[in-house]
Design an enzyme around this catalytic site. Structure first.
Site, short mmCIF file in Angstrom:
data_model
loop_
_atom_site.label_atom_id
_atom_site.label_comp_id
_atom_site.label_asym_id
_atom_site.label_seq_id
_atom_site.Cartn_x
_atom_site.Cartn_y
_atom_site.Cartn_z
CG HIS A 116 -2.07 0.96 1.13
ND1 HIS A 116 -3.38 0.61 1.43
CD2 HIS A 116 -2.10 2.27 0.79
CE1 HIS A 116 -4.15 1.67 1.27
NE2 HIS A 116 -3.39 2.71 0.90
CG LEU A 117 1.75 5.16 -3.02
CD1 LEU A 117 3.13 4.82 -3.53
CD2 LEU A 117 0.93 5.83 -4.12
CG HIS A 118 3.65 4.02 3.00
ND1 HIS A 118 3.55 2.73 2.50
CD2 HIS A 118 4.82 4.05 3.69
CE1 HIS A 118 4.61 2.04 2.89
NE2 HIS A 118 5.40 2.81 3.61
CD GLN A 119 5.61 11.97 -0.52
OE1 GLN A 119 6.41 11.42 -1.26
NE2 GLN A 119 5.14 13.15 -0.78
#
Ligand code: ZN
Length: 185
Positions: free
Chosen positions: A137-140
């Site tokens: 799950h993409l996270h910055q």
């Protein structure tokens, strides 16, 4: 500011560390045996259904939201996540890209105001090979930086008082978050 200064004093009782630790984070406890979550057990999919206090969420947008990292590299370490369970940055829609960017900008401004930080590390680890704890799950990452902070990262991550501190930090950031974070929201 008094509370934040207390955090720094508490956290400063540490041993010198290497800056490389910034991007080789402690693996999150709910990622075990290299298991990557699918939608049903993904913490970043589950967080928006919980209360802000419970999930350490500081702001919610239309396509993305911001929460505190449960295992911060530094005080005020935030993560910007799309609501959709996507892994790669190039899977994000133009709307998600725009809002992740706008939320990142707002998070920086709020962190400067609330925490008085002097700089940031911003970045996305893409894939487990690149150090992503939850690669599914993409996270910055938005990691506030202070001139003297390199010495106490490991202690922050280990201290037993951390959940309480995280709650305080979350409340401070959420309270300072502007009602309208930008055109993308
Ligand atoms: Zn997810």
């Amino acid at each position: 500011m008094d509370r934040v200064e207390t955090l720094s004093e508490t956290a400063a009782v540490g041993t010198p560390d290497d800056m490389q630790r910034l991007w080789v984070p402690h693996r999150m406890v709910y990622v075990q045996d290299h298991h990557q979550p699918d939608r049903s057990d993904c913490p970043f999919c589950a967080a928006p259904a919980r209360s802000d206090e419970d999930a350490l969420i500081v702001a919610r947008g239309e396509t993305a939201y911001v929460l505190l990292n449960l295992f911060p590299y530094n005080t005020g370490h935030m993560l910007v996540c799309p609501y959709r369970h996507i892994s790669q940055y190039d899977e994000a829609t133009p709307e998600e890209v725009a809002e992740i960017g706008a939320l990142t900008q707002t998070a920086m401004r709020v962190a400067r105001e609330v925490l008085g930080c002097e700089g940031f590390n911003l970045g996305m680890n893409q894939g487990q090979i690149a150090g992503a704890g939850i690669a599914a799950h993409l996270h910055q990452h938005i990691v506030p930086r202070w001139a003297s902070d390199a010495n106490f990262f490991p202690i922050i991550a280990k201290t037993k008082a951390l959940p309480q501190l995280l709650g305080d930090v979350r409340a401070s950031i959420a309270a300072a978050w502007p009602v309208d974070p930008g055109p993308a929201a």
